[in-house]
Scaffold this active site. Structure first.
Site, PDB file in Angstrom:
ATOM      1  N   CYS A  91       0.848  -1.192   0.000  1.00  0.00           N
ATOM      2  CA  CYS A  91       0.000   0.000   0.000  1.00  0.00           C
ATOM      3  C   CYS A  91       0.883   1.241   0.000  1.00  0.00           C
ATOM      4  CB  CYS A  91      -0.922   0.010   1.218  1.00  0.00           C
ATOM      5  SG  CYS A  91      -1.960   1.480   1.300  1.00  0.00           S
ATOM      6  N   GLY A  92       0.964   1.904  -1.140  1.00  0.00           N
ATOM      7  CA  GLY A  92       1.802   3.088  -1.254  1.00  0.00           C
ATOM      8  C   GLY A  92       1.247   4.292  -0.515  1.00  0.00           C
ATOM      9  N   HIS A  93      -0.070   4.526  -0.653  1.00  0.00           N
ATOM     10  CA  HIS A  93      -0.627   5.691   0.042  1.00  0.00           C
ATOM     11  C   HIS A  93      -0.522   5.497   1.555  1.00  0.00           C
ATOM     12  CE1 HIS A  93      -4.475   3.640   1.105  1.00  0.00           C
ATOM     13  NE2 HIS A  93      -4.640   4.669   1.909  1.00  0.00           N
ATOM     14  N   ASP A 253      -9.908   3.452  -5.144  1.00  0.00           N
ATOM     15  CA  ASP A 253      -8.883   4.297  -4.543  1.00  0.00           C
ATOM     16  C   ASP A 253      -9.147   5.749  -4.898  1.00  0.00           C
ATOM     17  OD1 ASP A 253      -6.473   5.369  -3.511  1.00  0.00           O
ATOM     18  OD2 ASP A 253      -5.416   3.524  -4.001  1.00  0.00           O
ATOM     19  N   GLY A 258      -0.645   4.354  -4.734  1.00  0.00           N
ATOM     20  CA  GLY A 258       0.817   4.368  -4.659  1.00  0.00           C
ATOM     21  C   GLY A 258       1.486   3.193  -5.332  1.00  0.00           C
TER      22      GLY A 258
END
Length: 337
Positions: A91-93, A253, A258
């Site tokens: 999970c980038g965010h 999203d 991300g």
């Protein structure tokens, strides 16, 4: 006795991230990847996920993470990412939000240089949130530096309710299918949101159990995590795309995603569209933006691989102490999608 769960909530480019610093439930495993397997199989841990994600405390598009011990002393923390359908591998965010939280909470001391690396172990590997601060110590931005990403399959034909589409399949901490939205008459705009979710969900499940969705070395990473529907708006040498990432089972999203952005960078680099050293301007369905570029190249599992840096910012939205009344018949909650 009422159960209580303390959280700190952030959003990154519009996408929520609910941080649970101390779950109060043991999560066993030698590393974060093993802890994810344990959590998914644990009725107690999974109940906590549903309590904090489902309505009435959350909603169908809520996202968060349980803080756990890292794999070793080389990282500041570990995290198990979760959504309405379970526990994700990347999970980038969320990584950006965790980096900002680590600095703002004092968990990690900001470096006097104005750049601080917060190292985080996630189920797909070790990632970094590179947090920028000004002279007053205020966070001004954060970069997500992901595990290497690489294309697994190009232009895979998929028979859908909207006709045949071609999907690129790329790993970037999670496996994403990428489809040109304009090829099926969709726009990456809020007015098309219901159709975007339905189509993204359809493509995911059509490919999820295919050989194209198999990770080359770790079966725990198998399966299509999300479908990225994109439209291209490049002009004057600037690579600019807009996307809607539909992940899990129909979550949309709000950020440009991300790890999904990293998947797009790997794909666009492989296609020769994004030059080495070039930048991808990546917008979400709500108009928020990430900037991304390749910071390293290599080979992973026989594939050309790119390590991507995604730049954004996260903002704190609140702190909560959620309670569970033992008389509440709606526990652990519900979702309407």
């Amino acid at each position: 006795m009422r159960e209580r769960f303390a959280t700190i909530d952030y959003h990154t480019a519009g996408e929520p991230f609910r941080i649970v610093p101390d779950l109060g439930i043991a999560i066993d495993g030698d590393d974060v990847a093993s802890k994810r397997v344990f959590a998914a199989a644990s009725p107690e841990v999974d109940r906590a996920r549903r309590l904090l994600c489902f309505e009435p405390r959350g909603h169908a598009d809520m996202y968060g993470g349980f803080i756990v011990e890292p794999d070793d002393a080389g990282a500041h923390l570990g995290v198990l990412f979760w959504h309405k359908d379970g526990f994700s591998t990347a999970c980038g965010h969320g990584t950006i939000a965790l980096g900002v939280w680590a600095i703002e909470s004092g968990l990690v001391t900001a470096d006097e240089s104005g750049t601080t690396d917060v190292v985080i172990d996630v189920p797909s590997g070790r990632v970094t949130a590179r947090v920028r601060t000004d002279q007053a110590g205020t966070v001004t931005g954060a970069d997500f530096i992901n595990v290497p990403g690489y294309v697994l399959a190009r232009r895979v034909p998929v028979q859908t309710s909207r006709g045949e589409v071609l999907a690129d399949i790329t790993f970037a901490g999670a496996i994403y299918a990428q489809v040109d939205a304009t090829a099926v008459g969709l726009s990456i705009e809020p007015e098309d949101v219901s159709e975007v979710i339905a189509f993204g969900r359809e493509v995911k499940w059509l490919l999820n159990d295919s050989a194209h969705a198999e990770h080359p070395s770790d079966r725990r990473l198998n399966g299509i995590y999300g479908t990225i529907l994109y439209s291209d708006h490049s002009a004057d040498g600037v690579v600019h795309q807009r996307n809607a990432t539909v992940f899990a089972d129909g979550e949309l999203d709000r950020s440009p995603c991300g790890s999904g952005t990293c998947a797009r960078v790997a794909t666009l680099t492989e296609e020769g569209i994004l030059p080495v050293g070039g930048e991808l301007v990546h917008d979400s369905i709500v108009g928020s933006r990430f900037l991304a570029r390749v910071v390293a190249e290599g080979v992973e599992a026989g594939h050309r691989a790119t390590t991507t840096q995604v730049s954004g910012i996260a903002h704190k939205t609140g702190e909560h102490v959620f309670e569970v009344d033992p008389r509440d018949e709606m526990t652990p909650g519900f979702v309407l999608r």
